[in-house]
Design an enzyme around this catalytic site. Structure first.
Site, PDB file in Angstrom:
ATOM      1  N   THR B 467     -14.819 -32.459  -3.452  1.00 33.43           N
ATOM      2  CA  THR B 467     -15.074 -31.965  -4.804  1.00 33.43           C
ATOM      3  C   THR B 467     -16.141 -32.840  -5.438  1.00 33.43           C
ATOM      4  O   THR B 467     -16.157 -34.051  -5.240  1.00 33.43           O
ATOM      5  CB  THR B 467     -13.791 -31.937  -5.649  1.00 33.43           C
ATOM      6  OG1 THR B 467     -14.109 -31.469  -6.963  1.00 33.43           O
ATOM      7  CG2 THR B 467     -13.156 -33.309  -5.768  1.00 33.43           C
ATOM      8  N   HIS B 519       0.265 -40.198   0.500  1.00 31.65           N
ATOM      9  CA  HIS B 519       0.695 -41.438   1.133  1.00 31.65           C
ATOM     10  C   HIS B 519       1.839 -41.210   2.118  1.00 31.65           C
ATOM     11  O   HIS B 519       2.172 -42.082   2.905  1.00 31.65           O
ATOM     12  CB  HIS B 519       1.134 -42.434   0.038  1.00 31.65           C
ATOM     13  CG  HIS B 519       0.934 -43.864   0.412  1.00 31.65           C
ATOM     14  ND1 HIS B 519       0.659 -44.280   1.700  1.00 31.65           N
ATOM     15  CD2 HIS B 519       0.983 -45.002  -0.326  1.00 31.65           C
ATOM     16  CE1 HIS B 519       0.544 -45.584   1.738  1.00 31.65           C
ATOM     17  NE2 HIS B 519       0.725 -46.071   0.506  1.00 31.65           N
TER      18      HIS B 519
END
Lengths: 466, 548
Positions: B467, B519
């Protein structure tokens, strides 16, 4: 002098446009090449022909119907010079009226021949030979039309004449041959037929007033035939010759044979052509199309955005009231408004006797377009008013949508048809149904009752007086 | 009376036929067993003979696809049809009456509902012509647009109820939670809208109907009302309701509306039969204006323009309330879900853009000449990312239940901002593409996105997202990952910064880059190393070439 708008031509389109411009606060000038304002309509068209139509009609009635009314006249005569003189008086009064309106609205009148120097400048060549230049932000071209003819009909303005000369003849023709049985031919032909001329119509189409609803042409022919007129339909004129004492007209019949008609005058009324000669359109960046018309868009704008054109010089019917509407339209457009014209609802009128008037679709058009319609008609003969005045010829024909009953076309032939058509225009502008009109009160006894009855007939075939 | 001619059964497996050439014209007089037209199925074509003598009224045009049993045409056996008012013709008009029938049938769709009442006064067989028209109605349903899409919202109709539409003409825009797309007409005819703009419909729901072969465009929306006008008993009734003349402005009203720029169709006419009077036109306002005013809260300020001058110095306090588009609602829902359902955190780094800028300056003209596409930053980033993804497969992986799905290919989603919101078309197998191919693909996809032409397929299945908030001036951000992907690279603005190179302070064009990652499957070591790898590749593009 810099104007907001210069109108070229002072006919009913031009002078109306100028007045509307002035009303809207635009600094306006009008340019006219003739000495008098008013253009074709006032000078050599609608107004003088109507003056003669009325005069000749009075004579005809005096000669043919007064006795039945109980009025006896002896030694009835036509004084054609006086008739023409009275006509001129009518014209002069009208023309002065327009001059007064120009003054009242503070419109500058430039007498002279206007031609474009460039897209914003007009040269006005005056009678004394001098040229004045005037400039404007906007132009309205309203130069109208001229009688047209074909090479086989060389107009000499003496024996072979146009409508213009027909309005100033000093003698009643013995045999007037009218080429073209359209509106102008029908009107002027009937003028002279009423005051004693033998009239022969030679028409290329197969009926009188061929652009109107067929019923109208048929009825009109019946009425004009009573005046002693002859008809040569589907005939093609091959030559017209002035023999000094008279005219010889040759024409091909539908079968290809040739006929020869001899008369003392030949009126060529085969239509009119847009008149832009000498206007020097090229200098303004404009061009006329192959039929001499100036092309305009839906806003009456030419290809040069600040130059508008209205009336007979553009597409559409050559009618004074069409030009008037367009004059107002162009003026309001210049002033930033968004006016409307419904071209479908501009009435067409023929001032013969009986008069013919129509608006909207003809029956032939509805057939061609495949619209489902119904017809209601009512004859004048069944009207009390018509009986009282002995105006028994004619009928009202109403065409309405088969499903919705909306009035799609109204065609009237008969006394006061020209005035009666206004009711149809109002109704159709509001998209009234035939029954709507049928349910409105119409004064009795009047000719307009025929309109109501025809609408009743169209609604459910329930005319009362049939 | 009219005979309906229907598509005959032509074989077990054939469900529909296409109308081929008509040998007869609308309104023709036909004889029994005369061939009217050809019909084509997917197995064979065959001829369609007339079942009776009479006048032909065609209902299905050449090219129309009809199901078995659908009405193709009618034959008016006695040529009189629904002669509701035929006798009304004046005595002088015997001929026109039968001719008028033909057009009546041509206008079949407009007729279809009005035909019934119109025919009511006449004999029993008359209503028949009404049926062929209704048999020609096609129902258009919400199409299946992608596996996971269950409903769509109608964004806007580009056609009005009653409009004539052509085959494949765009009728409306539909929004799903993934994309917007256009709904083309399945047949030519008159549009009858079933679901209004703003409505949310499940897949398969009827969205509109098309009355096939419609001819009469005008005022078709209320055809039922005018017909009774012809009946004496019902005559006063149509005055109250809309008629064929509904929304027809008077000449003065038409001018006023034109000057206000208002379509007469948007004005409620108070005149007879819904006609628009001059007064209606004078009080008419543009459609957009009354909408906020109609809501209870803002009504007050809207309705009180007069006292306003007293407080004019304070500015407006008007609020607007607009329903979220389906796309916007979905974006909102998913972004929150991703935040809630992943263990997202972001790592940053900075990239010295000078080498890329030098390279671009040196080769951009040659590149453009050779490939007809500009050499932008995106190709460098995409290429660098694909190399890094292959080095750190976990960043290119995703969680599916208790499994981790590793992707041996790099389908890179590129976030594109459009007027309707963010969309993310995918560059497939970006790892195999060269710079020019990537640039071209980005331009193609971005163009589709801006035109709302992206399909669901083109947006599904990305493995990693890039992005670029930098084009709007962002210096630093923590992008939200594009689930079910596990990581997203955020690009930012390039600004000149003093940096130390070889012990010297120099000015360099620096871009901060951010990598947000899940994560749960990407450890800090992998994420940081991935970003460092991207940085290395960008700062020394030769490594991209050499793959080191």
């Amino acid at each position: 002098m810099q104007y907001d708008v210069i109108v070229i031509g002072s006919g009913p389109g031009g002078y109306v446009a100028a007045i509307r411009c002035a009303q809207l606060g635009l600094k306006t000038a009008i340019v006219e090449k003739y000495k008098t304002l008013g253009g074709t309509c006032l000078n050599v068209g609608c107004i003088p022909s109507k003056a003669l139509l009325d005069s000749s009609e009075h004579f005809y009635n005096a000669a043919h119907t007064f006795e039945e009314h109980g009025i006896k006249l002896a030694d009835l005569q036509v004084d054609l010079p006086q008739m023409i003189k009275r006509k001129q008086g009518v014209v002069d009064a009208n023309v002065q009226g327009v001059s007064f309106l120009m003054k009242k609205n503070k419109i500058d009148v430039h007498q002279g021949f206007g031609s474009f120097a460039d897209a914003n400048t007009l040269n006005v060549k005056k009678e004394d030979g001098s040229t004045e230049q005037i400039t404007a932000k906007n132009f309205i071209i309203a130069t109208g039309s001229k009688p047209s003819s074909f090479p086989s009909m060389p107009i000499d303005k003496k024996r072979i004449i146009t409508s213009t000369e027909a309005l100033t003849l000093q003698e009643v023709p013995k045999h007037l041959i009218v080429i073209g049985a359209g509106v102008i031919g029908a009107e002027l032909g009937s003028v002279y037929a009423r005051i004693g001329a033998k009239v022969s119509f030679v028409e290329f189409a197969d009926s009188m007033i061929p652009t109107m609803d067929k019923t109208m042409g048929k009825e009109l022919q019946r009425a004009v035939k009573k005046l002693g007129a002859d008809f040569y339909f589907s005939h093609k004129v091959t030559s017209v010759e002035n023999t000094g004492e008279g005219v010889v007209v040759k024409a091909d019949t539908p079968k290809g044979e040739q006929i020869t008609l001899e008369g003392d005058y030949c009126l060529v009324s085969v239509g009119r052509r847009p008149y832009t000669d000498g206007l020097n359109l090229e200098a303004a960046g404009l061009a006329a199309d192959n039929r001499g018309r100036i092309e305009v868009d839906n806003h009456l704008r030419t290809s040069v955005p600040h130059i508008y054109a209205i009336g007979d010089v553009i597409r559409g019917a050559m009618l004074a009231h069409k030009a008037e509407e367009e004059g107002v339209f162009a003026a309001e457009t210049i002033a930033g408004q968004k006016p409307h014209i419904n071209y479908r609802l501009i009435p067409g009128v023929v001032y013969t006797w009986p008069e013919v008037a129509s608006v909207g679709y003809t029956e032939e058009e509805l057939k061609t377009e495949g619209k489902a319609y119904k017809v209601g008609s009512f004859p004048y003969r069944a009207l009390g008013r018509a009986r009282a005045s002995m105006d028994l010829d004619g009928l009202v024909k109403v065409l309405a949508d088969k499903q919705t009953d909306e009035i799609l076309g109204v065609h009237i032939i008969g006394a006061r048809a020209a005035d009666m058509i206004a009711e149809a225009v109002v109704a159709m502008e509001y998209r009234a149904s035939a029954e709507d009109v049928a349910r409105m009160s119409h004064a009795h006894p009047t000719y307009t009752e025929a309109m109501k009855e025809a609408c009743l007939a169209a609604t459910e075939n329930r005319a009362i007086h049939m | 009376m009219a005979i309906e001619m229907k598509v005959p059964p032509v074989g077990e497996s054939i469900a529909e036929v296409t109308v081929g050439t008509w040998h007869k014209k609308e309104g023709d007089v036909v004889k029994r067993d005369e061939v009217l037209c050809e019909l084509e199925s997917d197995k064979a074509s065959f001829e369609f003979p007339a079942e009776a003598d009479g006048v032909l009224h065609i209902l299905a045009q050449e090219g129309d696809v009809l199901p078995i049993g659908a009405v193709i045409c009618t034959i008016d056996a006695d040529g009189s049809g629904n002669g509701a008012a035929a006798p009304a013709a004046a005595p002088a008009q015997p001929a026109p009456a039968p001719q008028a029938e033909t057009p009546a049938q041509q206008a079949a769709p407009a007729l279809q509902s009005s035909a019934e009442p119109a025919a009511a006064p006449s004999a029993a067989p008359a209503p028949e012509p009404a049926q062929p028209a209704s048999a020609q109605v096609i129902e258009m349903k919400v199409p299946t647009v992608g596996e996971s899409v269950t409903e769509v919202t109608i964004a806007a109709w580009s056609k009005k109820d009653g409009d004539q539409v052509a085959l494949d003409e765009v009728l409306c825009e539909l929004e799903s939670d993934k994309a917007t797309f256009e709904l083309p007409a399945e047949a030519a005819g008159t549009l009858r809208i079933v679901a209004e703009a703003g409505a949310t419909l499940p897949i398969g729901a009827v969205i509109c109907r098309i009355e096939v072969g419609a001819g009469a465009p005008a005022a078709a929306s209320a055809p039922a009302a005018p017909a009774p006008a012809a009946q004496p008993a019902a005559a006063p009734a149509p005055a109250q309701d809309a008629s064929y003349a509904a929304n027809h402005p008077s000449p003065a009203a038409a001018k006023i509306l034109a000057e206000k720029g208002i379509n007469p169709q948007e004005v409620n006419g108070s005149g007879v039969g819904g006609r628009i009077t001059k007064e209606d036109a004078q009080s008419a306002q543009k459609a957009a204006a009354p909408q906020p005013a109609a809501q209870p809260a803002p009504a007050k300020p809207a309705a009180a323009p007069a006292p306003q001058p007293a407080v004019s110095g304070e500015g407006t306090r008007v609020q607007r309330r607009e329903r979220m588009s389906s796309l916007r609602r979905t974006i909102a829902r998913r972004l929150v879900a991703v935040k809630n359902e992943t263990a997202m955190l972001t790592t940053f780094n900075e990239v010295d853009m000078k080498p890329i800028m030098d390279l671009r300056a040196k080769y951009k003209d040659k590149f453009k000449d050779k490939h007809q596409v500009g050499l932008g930053f995106m190709s460098f980033f995409t290429k660098a990312v694909t190399i890094a993804l292959q080095d750190f497969p976990a960043v290119n992986a995703m969680i599916d239940g208790d499994s981790i799905v590793y992707n041996d290919y790099c389908d890179v989603s590129i976030a594109v901002s459009t007027e309707r919101g963010l969309v993310v078309p995918v560059i497939r197998n970006a790892e195999q593409m060269d710079f020019a191919q990537i640039e071209k693909e980005i331009i193609r996809l971005a163009g589709l996105a801006r035109d709302n032409k992206l399909t669901i397929d083109q947006m599904q299945g990305g493995t990693f997202t890039i992005t670029n908030g930098g084009i709007f001036g962002s210096m630093l951000s923590t992008p939200i990952i594009n689930a079910p992907q596990s990581a997203i690279l955020g690009m930012h603005n390039i600004v000149e910064r003093p940096v130390v190179v070889n012990g010297e302070i120099v000015v360099r064009p620096i871009m901060y880059v951010a990598l947000s990652y899940d994560h749960r499957i990407i450890d800090g070591k992998e994420s940081v190393s991935f970003l460092v790898r991207v940085k290395q590749l960008l700062e020394d593009p030769t490594r991209i070439l050499l793959g080191v």
